[in-house]
Design a protein around this motif. Sequence first.
Motif, PDB file in Angstrom:
ATOM      1  N   ILE A 102       0.841  -1.196   0.000  1.00 44.09           N
ATOM      2  CA  ILE A 102       0.000   0.000   0.000  1.00 44.09           C
ATOM      3  C   ILE A 102       0.879   1.250   0.000  1.00 44.09           C
ATOM      4  O   ILE A 102       1.838   1.352   0.755  1.00 44.09           O
ATOM      5  N   LYS A 103       0.539   2.174  -0.862  1.00 44.78           N
ATOM      6  CA  LYS A 103       1.369   3.367  -1.053  1.00 44.78           C
ATOM      7  C   LYS A 103       0.675   4.623  -0.507  1.00 44.78           C
ATOM      8  O   LYS A 103      -0.470   4.567  -0.060  1.00 44.78           O
ATOM      9  N   TYR A 104       1.406   5.719  -0.548  1.00 47.62           N
ATOM     10  CA  TYR A 104       0.894   7.053  -0.208  1.00 47.62           C
ATOM     11  C   TYR A 104       0.495   7.191   1.261  1.00 47.62           C
ATOM     12  O   TYR A 104      -0.335   8.028   1.602  1.00 47.62           O
ATOM     13  N   VAL A 105       1.062   6.362   2.148  1.00 52.61           N
ATOM     14  CA  VAL A 105       0.825   6.489   3.575  1.00 52.61           C
ATOM     15  C   VAL A 105       2.041   5.939   4.310  1.00 52.61           C
ATOM     16  O   VAL A 105       2.678   4.972   3.836  1.00 52.61           O
ATOM     17  N   GLU A 106       2.409   6.540   5.417  1.00 51.52           N
ATOM     18  CA  GLU A 106       3.528   6.043   6.215  1.00 51.52           C
ATOM     19  C   GLU A 106       3.188   4.659   6.753  1.00 51.52           C
ATOM     20  O   GLU A 106       2.091   4.435   7.279  1.00 51.52           O
ATOM     21  N   LYS A 107       4.144   3.717   6.629  1.00 47.58           N
ATOM     22  CA  LYS A 107       3.906   2.347   7.074  1.00 47.58           C
ATOM     23  C   LYS A 107       4.968   1.929   8.096  1.00 47.58           C
ATOM     24  O   LYS A 107       6.162   2.123   7.877  1.00 47.58           O
ATOM     25  N   TYR A 108       4.495   1.339   9.190  1.00 44.09           N
ATOM     26  CA  TYR A 108       5.369   0.832  10.244  1.00 44.09           C
ATOM     27  C   TYR A 108       5.045  -0.642  10.472  1.00 44.09           C
ATOM     28  O   TYR A 108       3.920  -1.087  10.243  1.00 44.09           O
ATOM     29  N   VAL A 145      10.950  -0.187  10.714  1.00 43.06           N
ATOM     30  CA  VAL A 145      10.809  -1.537  11.248  1.00 43.06           C
ATOM     31  C   VAL A 145      11.164  -1.466  12.734  1.00 43.06           C
ATOM     32  O   VAL A 145      12.300  -1.151  13.096  1.00 43.06           O
ATOM     33  N   ILE A 146      10.197  -1.732  13.587  1.00 43.25           N
ATOM     34  CA  ILE A 146      10.393  -1.607  15.029  1.00 43.25           C
ATOM     35  C   ILE A 146      10.619  -2.987  15.628  1.00 43.25           C
ATOM     36  O   ILE A 146       9.763  -3.869  15.530  1.00 43.25           O
ATOM     37  N   THR A 165      15.691   0.158  10.911  1.00 43.98           N
ATOM     38  CA  THR A 165      15.221  -0.508  12.115  1.00 43.98           C
ATOM     39  C   THR A 165      15.400   0.368  13.359  1.00 43.98           C
ATOM     40  O   THR A 165      16.320   1.179  13.442  1.00 43.98           O
ATOM     41  N   PHE A 166      14.519   0.146  14.332  1.00 40.75           N
ATOM     42  CA  PHE A 166      14.550   0.843  15.612  1.00 40.75           C
ATOM     43  C   PHE A 166      14.174  -0.168  16.695  1.00 40.75           C
ATOM     44  O   PHE A 166      13.491  -1.157  16.420  1.00 40.75           O
ATOM     45  N   LEU A 348       8.661   7.929  17.419  1.00 43.63           N
ATOM     46  CA  LEU A 348       8.988   7.413  16.080  1.00 43.63           C
ATOM     47  C   LEU A 348       7.894   7.810  15.072  1.00 43.63           C
ATOM     48  O   LEU A 348       8.205   8.129  13.919  1.00 43.63           O
ATOM     49  N   TYR A 349       6.641   7.806  15.499  1.00 43.99           N
ATOM     50  CA  TYR A 349       5.564   8.211  14.606  1.00 43.99           C
ATOM     51  C   TYR A 349       5.714   9.666  14.170  1.00 43.99           C
ATOM     52  O   TYR A 349       5.302  10.047  13.070  1.00 43.99           O
TER      53      TYR A 349
END
Length: 351
Positions: A102-108, A145-146, A165-166, A348-349
């Motif tokens: 899925i594109k056009y949105v922040e992904k975690y 990537v958490i 990564t975090f 992070l967000y």
Amino acid sequence: MKIVYVISNLKKCGPVFVLYDLVKELSKKKGLDIYIITLSSETSLSMVDDFKYLGVKIFSLDNISRFNFYKYHKKVKEVLVSIRPDLLHAFCFRSTLLISSIKYVEKYVTVHNYFNSDFKYRHGKLLGFVMERLFLSSIKNYNKVICVSYSLKEYLDEKYSLTNTFAVYNSVERYTTKTNIIDHSGEITFIMVDELTELKNNEFAIQSFVNVFGKQHRYRLKIYGVGKDFIELKNKYNKYSNIAFMGFVEDKEEIFNNAHYYISASRTESFHLSFVEALVNNIYCIVSEIPIHNEIKQLYVNSCETFDLRENDGLINPLKKIKNKNNLEIDNTNFFKCEEMANRYLSLYSQ
């Protein structure tokens, strides 16, 4: 900010407890709207009502076959169009694969385990390898990537050359009010709290207990958890009246309130929730020497020791020492509070 979490369902288990603690704290913050999309039907052990009580809006896609990936993807996109989220967060294997494109949105995505070894232990080498490659290719499409521990982050960075990564520790609650002094004058209770599977290496720990304490009733072992090895192990050790297989017990206070020692011979863990819960609830821990155990041990130097799994008597030696102990004072600090975990996620967000 609108945040959407995607997870298989809200059945009581480690990742769901973590998500609940996270959402509970974030729901107190102003300017955050929280949504959860679930992919499977709920069970009798579901926490769905607990989440709803927090004011979370839940979308359930439980009427879709779990193998119909195309329909899942289409339905998730429809839900997202109606929400218009600022951030998507995958919290399990299926959701990680499902929303990675899925594109056009922040992904975690939160990684809860050493997925290469864990998938192979649980599903066999062939299927485990396929799952590993699918998961790896998916997380590379995420903004962040958490990982649930620093040792897991370091491992993934080194093995897969990841750069996004975090590390954020899971949260753990204190369920008891007991003292942090272990009194050895009476009955001593050991606990194991894990799935009964090959990955957890339970028999190594049970047999070590038997080798040291035999059938002495002063020393008792309570084993909490279920799994494919449950029946076999229960039948094998049913002649020991000081060993009890408790099955699944939901009440954490019941598990930790009367325990003195926690033991684990697990081969691999990412955060190992029950181990950290034991530490926070004033239980001395004797655990296998693996990265996460060594990492957490540095925080609880007076409450924890490790042993080498490669040595047959690795666990036997620390167990023998317990016979000669008097009172033992251990650490009494919770380094894993909900607020700290939530603030770390929120930081992070916001980056």
